[in-house]
Write a protein that holds these residues in place. Structure first.
Motif, mmCIF file in Angstrom:
data_model
loop_
_atom_site.group_PDB
_atom_site.id
_atom_site.type_symbol
_atom_site.label_atom_id
_atom_site.label_comp_id
_atom_site.label_asym_id
_atom_site.label_seq_id
_atom_site.Cartn_x
_atom_site.Cartn_y
_atom_site.Cartn_z
ATOM 1 N N ASN A 195 -56.676 24.227 -28.776
ATOM 2 C CA ASN A 195 -57.703 23.395 -29.404
ATOM 3 C C ASN A 195 -57.173 22.063 -29.911
ATOM 4 O OD1 ASN A 195 -60.203 25.053 -29.315
ATOM 5 N ND2 ASN A 195 -58.768 26.506 -30.188
ATOM 6 N N VAL A 196 -55.937 22.058 -30.414
ATOM 7 C CA VAL A 196 -55.418 20.799 -30.947
ATOM 8 C C VAL A 196 -55.138 19.825 -29.806
ATOM 9 C CG1 VAL A 196 -53.467 19.756 -32.153
ATOM 10 C CG2 VAL A 196 -54.509 21.825 -33.044
ATOM 11 N N LEU A 197 -54.623 20.350 -28.688
ATOM 12 C CA LEU A 197 -54.301 19.465 -27.576
ATOM 13 C C LEU A 197 -55.432 19.369 -26.556
ATOM 14 C CD1 LEU A 197 -50.613 20.602 -27.006
ATOM 15 C CD2 LEU A 197 -51.425 18.693 -28.353
ATOM 16 N N GLY A 198 -56.600 19.945 -26.913
ATOM 17 C CA GLY A 198 -57.734 19.941 -25.988
ATOM 18 C C GLY A 198 -58.212 18.529 -25.673
ATOM 19 N N LYS A 199 -58.633 18.330 -24.420
ATOM 20 C CA LYS A 199 -59.101 17.002 -24.009
ATOM 21 C C LYS A 199 -60.584 16.825 -24.345
ATOM 22 C CE LYS A 199 -55.481 15.257 -21.835
ATOM 23 N NZ LYS A 199 -54.964 15.729 -20.565
ATOM 24 N N MET A 236 -58.071 25.285 -19.233
ATOM 25 C CA MET A 236 -59.476 24.948 -19.472
ATOM 26 C C MET A 236 -59.590 23.767 -20.436
ATOM 27 S SD MET A 236 -61.731 28.305 -19.944
ATOM 28 C CE MET A 236 -60.950 29.756 -19.340
ATOM 29 N N SER A 237 -58.750 23.795 -21.473
ATOM 30 C CA SER A 237 -58.849 22.726 -22.474
ATOM 31 C C SER A 237 -58.236 21.426 -21.963
ATOM 32 C CB SER A 237 -58.149 23.156 -23.760
ATOM 33 O OG SER A 237 -56.757 23.008 -23.625
ATOM 34 N N GLN A 238 -57.460 21.515 -20.884
ATOM 35 C CA GLN A 238 -56.793 20.323 -20.376
ATOM 36 C C GLN A 238 -57.537 19.677 -19.216
ATOM 37 O OE1 GLN A 238 -54.000 18.799 -21.584
ATOM 38 N NE2 GLN A 238 -54.315 20.202 -23.274
ATOM 39 N N GLU A 239 -58.634 20.299 -18.813
ATOM 40 C CA GLU A 239 -59.358 19.772 -17.667
ATOM 41 C C GLU A 239 -59.903 18.384 -17.972
ATOM 42 O OE1 GLU A 239 -62.619 22.129 -16.094
ATOM 43 O OE2 GLU A 239 -61.046 23.401 -15.250
#
Lengths: 164, 438
Positions: B302-306, B416-419
């Motif tokens: 979550n912190v590094l999520g795009k 998923m969070s980096q997409e």
């Protein structure tokens, strides 16, 4: 259920332990391993590529060598063929020359033989005529030894002249 | 840690039962029955929970009463910190059997007194308390208060219907015939599990660093045997999971976290399966450990999520009526943020704890069946041992699978969070080209 209630002390130490482990390994561990593995993979890939190229080159060199060998063989055959042709030609020439020479010699021999033969014939004729004259002279002398014979001959000759 | 359940005794029992089976079937049967009357019943639940749980000391191999002392670090009620050896909280009591002369050793909790600045601080491992098996600070009660607590305890005992032992009164601890007021200390002791954690950290570091050292010494030469296996595992996770899910560039960024997760979990799982000292701590079967792991994945995700990740949560690509007047999808998505790591946490915990529990239960079956005579005991020994070995082997497999699954799912959540959303096709093309290259 104490199993399902996380103990704060353990959570705290787990967090500390994980963070320390992560920092140590992220700094000195994983990047080195990953880099080394990738380097090795690259090296192997390059090695394979190099080997493939080397094989290709070797194959090329081999076919080239074969080409050269074939060419050399062709040249060799050509040279041999030329040599054979030249040989037959030389032999033919030599033979022709020899036969011409022989013919010349023969002709000359024939001419000289013919000449000698003619000369001999001539000589022989002269000899024969000389001998026949001598023989005739001797016979005549012999026959004409008696006077009677001489008279008879004169008569005969005279008769002949008379008849003519 | 304190109950008189003795692994040595159990071990002796197993050996004795096997010998009994071999040599003296009828004789041992009668002898066993005689003894059985004197023995206390096997408290299955107690044993299982003790083996699964944490402890302030660590059993010396094959001895149930003697413990490797570990530091206890606690904060008292008035905010002062205390650090002392766990050995000072327990005492070994030797009870001699009058008839047989057999000596039985018990481990009993004792009060640890510390004097500081003229004040007495008393600590004890609570037994009859809400905070069972934890270090609590105790305060003596005034006579009136004590009589009040005893009355409360009596009423609780009547309510619950149990007559044996003292009743648990919330806020109070019963020790040696008396009730005390308890204070659950702020406790960051180096317990058995914590020490096991440190051992696992050292093992993982040693494993990784040995490979690193090998590379720095031998360059491009491929490692063999153990280090080769280690490298194979790294390659398996890095190439097979991380790179194929995240792509080469992002994979490299998140690989340290994910690889650390995998190896730490794997080592903790396997060390947990070893029965004696360096192992034996049920680490990944402890929810605190898996909670931290899942929490870290949650933070990383979550912190590094795009931007795209958050857009998908607050404005997903669904028909408008699903998200506009009533934020149905948003609620589901936000719920999903928390359920994913929670599932991670519970999956690992439940799998590992379940495995341990089954093994302990199988071993305990022997002692449960021992009550029915030698024949039942002998048969259960054979069956239990066979199943225990099978289960332990299965647990080795599960150890690996769970470490793998945890890493794989973490990788997927991070992916998923980096997409990037619009770069979807590009990454697919990049993957395809990477595949072609490979």
């Amino acid at each position: 259920m104490e199993l399902f209630t996380p103990d704060f002390g353990l959570v705290f130490w787990m967090f500390v332990a994980f963070v320390i482990l992560f920092l140590v390994l992220a700094k000195w561990g994983w990047p080195v391993i990953i880099k080394s593995m990738e380097n090795r993979a690259d090296t192997i890939d390059k090695g394979v590529e190099y080997a493939r190229e080397a094989k290709e080159q070797l194959d090329n060199a081999r076919s080239e060598a074969q080409k050269y060998v074939a060419e050399a063989q062709k040249q060799q055959a050509e040279i041999l063929r030329d040599a054979a042709k030249m040989k037959t030609q030389i032999i033919e020439e030599a033979r022709n020359e020899a036969s011409a020479e022989a013919k010349k010699v023969m002709d000359a021999a024939k001419v000289s033989i013919e000449q000698s033969r003619k000369e001999a014939e001539l000589q022989f004729r002269n000899e024969v005529s000389k001998f026949s004259i001598e023989i005739a002279e001797k016979m005549v002398r012999n026959q004409m030894k008696s006077d009677k014979a001489q008279v008879e001959l004169v008569d005969k000759l005279l008769n002949e002249i008379e008849k003519n | 840690m304190n109950q008189p359940i003795e692994m040595t005794k159990h071990f002796k029992h197993i050996v004795a039962l096997m010998l009994a089976l071999l040599f003296a079937f009828p004789v041992s049967a009668s002898a066993d029955q005689e003894k059985g009357d004197e023995k206390k019943d096997v408290n299955v639940k107690e044993i299982i929970f003790e083996h699964l749980g944490d402890g302030y000391g660590w059993e010396v191999p094959f001895s149930h009463v003697y413990r490797i002392p570990l530091p206890v670090i606690v904060k008292a009620e008035d905010g002062k910190w205390f650090c002392f050896s766990s050995a000072s909280l327990t005492e070994v009591e030797v009870v001699e059997d009058m008839k047989t002369g057999e000596k039985e050793k018990h481990l009993l909790p004792v009060v640890k007194k510390v004097e500081r600045n003229g004040r007495d601080y008393e600590f004890i491992i609570a037994k009859v308390s809400k905070h069972k098996d934890k270090v609590v600070q105790i305060f003596p009660l005034s006579p009136q208060e004590e009589s009040r607590v005893v009355a409360m305890a009596d009423s609780i005992a009547v309510e619950s219907g149990s007559s044996e032992g003292a009743a648990v009164v919330p806020g109070y601890v019963y020790h040696d015939g008396k009730y005390y007021r308890e204070y659950r200390t702020f406790d960051i002791s180096i317990t058995k599990n914590v020490l096991a954690l440190f051992i696992c950290v050292i093992i993982v570091t040693a494993m990784v660093m040995s490979v690193v050292r090998y590379y720095s010494r031998k360059g491009l030469k491929a490692p063999r045997k153990g280090m080769g296996f280690m490298e194979m595992l790294v390659d398996f996770i890095y190439t097979g999971v991380i790179k194929s899910t995240l792509g080469a560039e992002k994979g490299r960024r998140f690989a340290p976290f994910l690889l650390t997760c995998f190896f730490f979990i794997l080592v903790m799982n396997l060390v947990g399966l070893i029965v004696i000292f360096p192992g034996g701590a049920n680490l990944t079967g402890n929810i605190a450990v898996t909670l931290v792991l899942a929490l870290l994945t949650f933070i990383v995700t979550n912190v590094l999520g795009k931007k795209h990740y958050w857009k998908e949560i607050f404005w997903p690509d669904v028909p408008i009526w699903l998200k506009c007047p009533l934020p149905i999808m948003q609620v589901i998505e936000i719920f999903g943020i928390f359920t994913k790591p929670a599932a991670l946490c519970v999956r690992l915990f439940a799998n590992m704890m379940g495995g341990h529990m089954i093994v302990i239960t199988l071993v305990l079956l022997i002692f449960i069946f021992a009550a029915f005579g030698a024949a039942a005991a002998g048969a259960s020994v054979v069956i239990s041992i066979v199943f225990t070995v099978f289960m332990l082997l299965l647990d080795v497999l599960v150890s690996f699978i769970q470490a793998y699954v945890f890493t794989m799912l973490s990788t997927m959540f991070i992916a998923m969070s980096q997409e990037d959303g619009h770069a979807h096709g590009e990454s697919a093309a990049a993957e395809l080209s990477a595949d072609v290259e490979a």
